[in-house]
Design a protein around this motif. Structure first.
Motif, PDB file in Angstrom:
ATOM      1  N   PRO A 169       0.797  -1.232   0.000  1.00  0.00           N
ATOM      2  CA  PRO A 169       0.000   0.000   0.000  1.00  0.00           C
ATOM      3  C   PRO A 169       0.832   1.286   0.000  1.00  0.00           C
ATOM      4  CG  PRO A 169      -0.876  -1.572   1.589  1.00  0.00           C
ATOM      5  CD  PRO A 169       0.431  -2.123   1.120  1.00  0.00           C
ATOM      6  N   MET A 170       2.050   1.207   0.537  1.00  0.00           N
ATOM      7  CA  MET A 170       2.888   2.403   0.595  1.00  0.00           C
ATOM      8  C   MET A 170       3.776   2.547  -0.642  1.00  0.00           C
ATOM      9  SD  MET A 170       1.719   3.557   3.375  1.00  0.00           S
ATOM     10  CE  MET A 170       2.808   4.878   3.935  1.00  0.00           C
ATOM     11  N   GLY A 171       3.658   1.592  -1.580  1.00  0.00           N
ATOM     12  CA  GLY A 171       4.373   1.728  -2.838  1.00  0.00           C
ATOM     13  C   GLY A 171       5.382   0.618  -3.097  1.00  0.00           C
ATOM     14  N   GLU A 172       5.895   0.595  -4.318  1.00  0.00           N
ATOM     15  CA  GLU A 172       6.893  -0.378  -4.763  1.00  0.00           C
ATOM     16  C   GLU A 172       8.076   0.373  -5.368  1.00  0.00           C
ATOM     17  OE1 GLU A 172       6.772  -3.651  -4.433  1.00  0.00           O
ATOM     18  OE2 GLU A 172       4.674  -3.986  -3.839  1.00  0.00           O
ATOM     19  N   ASP A 173       9.258  -0.263  -5.361  1.00  0.00           N
ATOM     20  CA  ASP A 173      10.436   0.400  -5.923  1.00  0.00           C
ATOM     21  C   ASP A 173      10.416   0.330  -7.444  1.00  0.00           C
ATOM     22  OD1 ASP A 173      12.075  -2.006  -6.885  1.00  0.00           O
ATOM     23  OD2 ASP A 173      11.802  -2.507  -4.765  1.00  0.00           O
ATOM     24  N   ALA A 174      11.228   1.186  -8.064  1.00  0.00           N
ATOM     25  CA  ALA A 174      11.232   1.319  -9.523  1.00  0.00           C
ATOM     26  C   ALA A 174      11.662   0.030 -10.218  1.00  0.00           C
ATOM     27  CB  ALA A 174      12.149   2.474  -9.932  1.00  0.00           C
ATOM     28  N   ASP A 175      12.592  -0.714  -9.641  1.00  0.00           N
ATOM     29  CA  ASP A 175      13.049  -1.960 -10.257  1.00  0.00           C
ATOM     30  C   ASP A 175      11.916  -2.988 -10.332  1.00  0.00           C
ATOM     31  OD1 ASP A 175      15.575  -1.047 -10.743  1.00  0.00           O
ATOM     32  OD2 ASP A 175      16.458  -1.923  -8.927  1.00  0.00           O
ATOM     33  N   THR A 176      11.117  -3.068  -9.281  1.00  0.00           N
ATOM     34  CA  THR A 176       9.983  -3.999  -9.282  1.00  0.00           C
ATOM     35  C   THR A 176       9.007  -3.652 -10.392  1.00  0.00           C
ATOM     36  OG1 THR A 176      10.172  -4.411  -6.906  1.00  0.00           O
ATOM     37  CG2 THR A 176       8.042  -4.869  -7.926  1.00  0.00           C
ATOM     38  N   LEU A 177       8.712  -2.378 -10.539  1.00  0.00           N
ATOM     39  CA  LEU A 177       7.773  -1.953 -11.585  1.00  0.00           C
ATOM     40  C   LEU A 177       8.356  -2.190 -12.969  1.00  0.00           C
ATOM     41  CD1 LEU A 177       6.359   1.357 -10.054  1.00  0.00           C
ATOM     42  CD2 LEU A 177       5.677  -1.016  -9.644  1.00  0.00           C
ATOM     43  N   ARG A 178       9.650  -1.964 -13.115  1.00  0.00           N
ATOM     44  CA  ARG A 178      10.305  -2.197 -14.412  1.00  0.00           C
ATOM     45  C   ARG A 178      10.241  -3.669 -14.788  1.00  0.00           C
ATOM     46  NH1 ARG A 178      14.892  -4.243 -15.133  1.00  0.00           N
ATOM     47  NH2 ARG A 178      15.583  -3.813 -13.006  1.00  0.00           N
ATOM     48  N   ARG A 179      10.491  -4.557 -13.829  1.00  0.00           N
ATOM     49  CA  ARG A 179      10.456  -5.994 -14.121  1.00  0.00           C
ATOM     50  C   ARG A 179       9.069  -6.442 -14.554  1.00  0.00           C
ATOM     51  NH1 ARG A 179      13.996  -6.275  -9.604  1.00  0.00           N
ATOM     52  NH2 ARG A 179      12.236  -6.742  -8.204  1.00  0.00           N
ATOM     53  N   LEU A 180       8.038  -5.864 -13.961  1.00  0.00           N
ATOM     54  CA  LEU A 180       6.673  -6.225 -14.356  1.00  0.00           C
ATOM     55  C   LEU A 180       6.430  -5.918 -15.833  1.00  0.00           C
ATOM     56  CD1 LEU A 180       4.517  -4.998 -11.331  1.00  0.00           C
ATOM     57  CD2 LEU A 180       4.926  -7.365 -12.017  1.00  0.00           C
ATOM     58  N   LYS A 181       6.981  -4.810 -16.304  1.00  0.00           N
ATOM     59  CA  LYS A 181       6.751  -4.399 -17.687  1.00  0.00           C
ATOM     60  C   LYS A 181       7.600  -5.188 -18.672  1.00  0.00           C
ATOM     61  CE  LYS A 181       5.349   0.294 -16.420  1.00  0.00           C
ATOM     62  NZ  LYS A 181       5.514   1.737 -16.661  1.00  0.00           N
TER      63      LYS A 181
END
Length: 361
Positions: A169-181
């Protein structure tokens, strides 16, 4: 109008599933914004069909052609129009559907609304194929938002009864979001992802289908964007999300789970951090009173099982007024959720940029 979205940034989607082309016109894009066409095509490929055993075998290149609105790769203030050619259609698979509607599809309701003149091929303008031009618009908006430090990413939260871990709920780091994409099957827990894929393949083998949930997060949204009541961020996002075929439910933050909490549990306490107001929790999903509070925007969209299945189903003949058995032919996704992930991101990007333009940001 039903194919039109936006207050400052006007999005108009046109075409049908088996028409020569589908496309989008965007009016109100800020001028001077560079559009990386390679990045846009890469985004569209995340939605494109025919790339995995869990998806339909219909293959479309989904290479957008920008007709106007760019000058030397930069928005020039004129409306931007882009089209995608439909090159791999089998219209004969849909010949009987004008008379015998598919259960779970819009065939019958479209016939009522348009007097039988609707395009039934591939679902016509009701088809999930129309999410491709939405992804053109959303892909361009994502690039503009990223230059403002705003990141949007989504993952498969669940398929049938198998669940991925939720976004924090407080957010995710940029690397995690990049890996999803970068992954063709975007989940946070790879083991759960394999279970989901097996569920989809099982449904495919049974000539059936399954649904699921897509969860989306917006990191670093500006605070103070939105309006109360009917102009609120929840309403604007929900409007766009329900425009995605097969979406049957939307929730924000704790969502329906908030109904099982005490007020003292659900409230997000305020605190000061480096001289800035912030919150200690995020049950609200980043929105209060329809206005962003600076916390990550988190929401989920529930997708029904693909209605086109190979099993024989009960229907009726609209002309003969008799009961009929129907077997759906053609090429269909046993689960649309994996391909819907970038579509949800696109819808969020269009709505957020439109709302930001309200504030002159």
């Amino acid at each position: 109008m039903s194919s039109y979205l936006g207050k400052n940034l006007h999005i108009s989607i046109f075409g049908q599933s088996h028409a020569p082309a589908i496309g989008v016109t965007m009016d109100g894009l800020p001028p001077g914004e560079r559009v990386d066409l390679e990045a846009l095509e890469a985004f569209l490929q995340r939605r494109a069909p025919g790339r995995d055993l869990t998806a339909t075998t219909r293959k479309e290149g989904d290479n957008p052609q920008i007709l106007c609105g760019l000058l030397d790769g930069v928005t020039c203030g004129a409306p931007l129009t882009a089209v995608i050619a439909n090159t791999n259609t089998r219209s004969q698979d849909y010949a009987q559907l004008r008379d015998v509607p598919r259960p779970g599809h819009a065939d019958y309701t479209a016939s009522l609304r348009y007097g039988g003149f609707q395009d039934v091929r591939g679902g016509g303008h009701f088809s999930g194929r129309l999410t491709a031009p939405l992804c053109i618009a959303g892909g361009i908006c994502l690039q503009i938002l990223e230059r403002r430090g705003i990141q949007i990413a989504a993952h498969i939260r669940s398929i049938f009864t198998t669940e991925d871990r939720p976004f924090h709920p407080m957010g995710e780091d940029a690397d995690t979001l990049r890996r999803l994409k970068e992954t063709p099957f975007p989940v946070l827990d790879s083991a759960k992802g394999e279970e989901m894929r097996l569920r989809i393949l099982e449904a495919k083998n049974l000539q059936d289908s399954v649904g699921g949930v897509v969860e989306c997060i917006v990191m670093h949204p500006p605070a103070g964007v939105g309006d109360p009541m009917f102009g609120g961020m929840e309403g604007r996002l929900a409007c766009a999300l329900f425009g995605i075929p097969a979406v049957k439910g939307v929730e924000f933050g704790a969502g329906f789970g908030a109904a099982r909490l005490w007020g003292s549990q659900n409230n997000d306490p305020y605190t000061m951090e480096h001289g800035t107001v912030t919150l200690k929790s995020n049950h609200a999903g980043g929105i209060l009173g329809g206005i962003t509070n600076g916390m990550p925007l988190i929401f989920r969209a529930a997708f029904k099982p693909t209605p086109s299945i190979g099993l024989e189903q009960d229907s009726v003949s609209l002309s003969r007024r008799t009961a009929e058995k129907l077997t759906v032919h053609g090429r269909h996704d046993p689960c649309i959720v994996p391909r819907a992930v970038p579509v949800v991101e696109a819808a969020a990007a269009v709505v957020l940029l439109d709302a930001i333009l309200d504030c002159g940001m």
